[in-house]
Design a protein around this motif. Structure first.
Motif, PDB file in Angstrom:
ATOM      1  N   ARG A 125       0.878  -1.175   0.000  1.00 46.40           N
ATOM      2  CA  ARG A 125       0.000   0.000   0.000  1.00 46.40           C
ATOM      3  C   ARG A 125       0.915   1.225   0.000  1.00 46.40           C
ATOM      4  NH1 ARG A 125      -2.953  -1.108   5.383  1.00 46.40           N
ATOM      5  NH2 ARG A 125      -0.853  -1.893   5.769  1.00 46.40           N
ATOM      6  N   ILE A 126       0.871   1.989  -1.077  1.00 44.39           N
ATOM      7  CA  ILE A 126       1.831   3.075  -1.287  1.00 44.39           C
ATOM      8  C   ILE A 126       1.105   4.418  -1.334  1.00 44.39           C
ATOM      9  CG2 ILE A 126       3.605   3.995  -2.827  1.00 44.39           C
ATOM     10  CD1 ILE A 126       4.131   1.159  -3.795  1.00 44.39           C
ATOM     11  N   ALA A 148      -0.384  -3.105  -4.258  1.00 45.05           N
ATOM     12  CA  ALA A 148      -1.793  -3.379  -3.979  1.00 45.05           C
ATOM     13  C   ALA A 148      -2.645  -2.149  -4.299  1.00 45.05           C
ATOM     14  CB  ALA A 148      -1.966  -3.782  -2.520  1.00 45.05           C
ATOM     15  N   SER A 149      -2.129  -0.975  -3.965  1.00 45.32           N
ATOM     16  CA  SER A 149      -2.838   0.275  -4.238  1.00 45.32           C
ATOM     17  C   SER A 149      -1.858   1.428  -4.194  1.00 45.32           C
ATOM     18  CB  SER A 149      -3.960   0.506  -3.217  1.00 45.32           C
ATOM     19  OG  SER A 149      -3.411   0.641  -1.911  1.00 45.32           O
ATOM     20  N   LEU A 150      -2.230   2.508  -4.861  1.00 50.27           N
ATOM     21  CA  LEU A 150      -1.431   3.725  -4.823  1.00 50.27           C
ATOM     22  C   LEU A 150      -2.368   4.899  -4.583  1.00 50.27           C
ATOM     23  CD1 LEU A 150       1.261   5.262  -5.201  1.00 50.27           C
ATOM     24  CD2 LEU A 150       0.717   5.430  -7.635  1.00 50.27           C
ATOM     25  N   TYR A 151      -2.082   5.642  -3.524  1.00 51.27           N
ATOM     26  CA  TYR A 151      -2.802   6.882  -3.234  1.00 51.27           C
ATOM     27  C   TYR A 151      -1.888   8.052  -3.582  1.00 51.27           C
ATOM     28  CZ  TYR A 151      -6.655   4.683  -0.645  1.00 51.27           C
ATOM     29  OH  TYR A 151      -7.769   3.955  -0.291  1.00 51.27           O
ATOM     30  N   ALA A 182      -6.855  10.512   6.800  1.00 46.43           N
ATOM     31  CA  ALA A 182      -7.111  10.153   8.199  1.00 46.43           C
ATOM     32  C   ALA A 182      -7.723   8.757   8.281  1.00 46.43           C
ATOM     33  CB  ALA A 182      -8.046  11.169   8.839  1.00 46.43           C
ATOM     34  N   GLY A 183      -7.155   7.934   9.152  1.00 47.21           N
ATOM     35  CA  GLY A 183      -7.656   6.577   9.341  1.00 47.21           C
ATOM     36  C   GLY A 183      -6.974   5.537   8.475  1.00 47.21           C
ATOM     37  N   PHE A 184      -6.082   5.965   7.587  1.00 52.85           N
ATOM     38  CA  PHE A 184      -5.353   5.039   6.718  1.00 52.85           C
ATOM     39  C   PHE A 184      -3.906   4.902   7.194  1.00 52.85           C
ATOM     40  CE2 PHE A 184      -8.817   6.393   4.033  1.00 52.85           C
ATOM     41  CZ  PHE A 184      -9.134   5.269   3.278  1.00 52.85           C
ATOM     42  N   SER A 185      -3.321   3.740   6.940  1.00 45.16           N
ATOM     43  CA  SER A 185      -1.876   3.581   7.123  1.00 45.16           C
ATOM     44  C   SER A 185      -1.309   2.956   5.862  1.00 45.16           C
ATOM     45  CB  SER A 185      -1.565   2.724   8.352  1.00 45.16           C
ATOM     46  OG  SER A 185      -1.967   1.384   8.136  1.00 45.16           O
TER      47      SER A 185
END
Length: 278
Positions: A125-126, A148-151, A182-185
């Motif tokens: 998770r990036i 897995a994902s990119l934000y 907020a709430g993500f790591s």
């Protein structure tokens, strides 16, 4: 008398650049005869400086801030990764005199993370902080590692959303604002903002970092950047800056010019020793 191949880096400002030292090290270890210099080129002088460099037997160029987008517009041909990033940091003067534009930033970052620091991008998770040219240059190579994902988080949310949409064909990418985090790591957090250049920090919420996270600042300095200090305070497992990326992207450029790949480990070690002394 045989002429010596000439290379350079264009930027503004450019006095701080380590590129001449890096490429001279590469040339020495690989037995290549060339010159490499740093040239201060404000954006308004780019066209004239490029023409002058080519007229004086220039064989290749690096372009850094704020010239990568300008260089992109002036190329006769582009590599796929340059087309993706819409920015050129490496110019190859081909045998027929035409200019091939490349972008080695992303591959430099991935090489430093994966080879030098054993960071796993696959299924990770990036999070990328920032949606400017630095972010654009690294998205393609990162997505090629199948995370897995990119934000992509940015102060101006629309810029992050636009960038995510532009690269949507490469995989799962989400554009958002800093408050939306907020709430993500995340397993890997990459600071691609310019905040470190002024010792500032993006407005980051708490709890982005877990105990195994890697935090990486694309900028580098003789002392820890504000982002690296933040990452250490958050308890990240790895808190890194962009010195290795700088050397690895330079090595890729050197390979494109000379078709020989230098040993980056020795040069990284020399630069680390220099900044400890400094």
């Amino acid at each position: 008398m045989m002429s010596i191949d000439r290379y350079a880096v264009f930027g503004h400002p450019i006095n701080h650049s380590q590129s001449p030292f890096i490429h001279r090290c590469f040339a020495k270890q690989t037995g290549q005869t060339l010159t490499y210099e740093a040239i201060d080129v404000p954006p308004e002088n780019f066209d004239r400086a490029l023409a002058d460099f080519l007229a004086h037997k220039g064989r290749g160029l690096n372009c850094t801030v704020p010239l990568k987008e300008l260089a992109f517009q002036k190329m006769d041909q582009l590599t796929e990764r340059a087309r993706f990033s819409k920015a050129v940091n490496t110019i190859i003067v081909q045998l027929d005199g035409t200019l091939l534009g490349d972008n080695t930033d992303g591959v430099g970052l991935v090489t430093d993370l994966v080879n030098n620091h054993q960071v796993t991008l696959h299924n990770a998770r990036i999070l990328i902080l920032g949606a400017g040219g630095a972010a654009r240059g690294i998205i393609g190579p990162i997505m090629a590692q199948l995370p897995a994902s990119l934000y992509i988080a940015n102060r101006t949310v629309s810029k992050a959303e636009k960038l995510a949409l532009e690269f949507a064909q490469t995989g799962s990418i989400i554009g958002c604002g800093f408050d939306d985090l907020a709430g993500f790591s995340f397993d890997i957090i990459l600071n691609a903002t310019s905040a470190s250049l002024s010792n500032q920090l993006p407005p980051l919420p708490d709890d982005l970092v877990h105990s195994a996270s890697c935090c990486y600042d694309l900028a580098y300095a003789n002392t820890a950047t504000a982002f690296v200090k933040w990452a250490k305070a958050q308890g990240a497992a790895q808190c890194l800056d962009g010195l290795g990326m700088l050397v690895e992207q330079a090595a890729e450029a050197f390979y494109q010019w000379r078709q020989i790949r230098p040993d980056t480990q020795k040069v990284i070690a020399q630069l680390e020793a220099k900044r400890k002394i400094g």
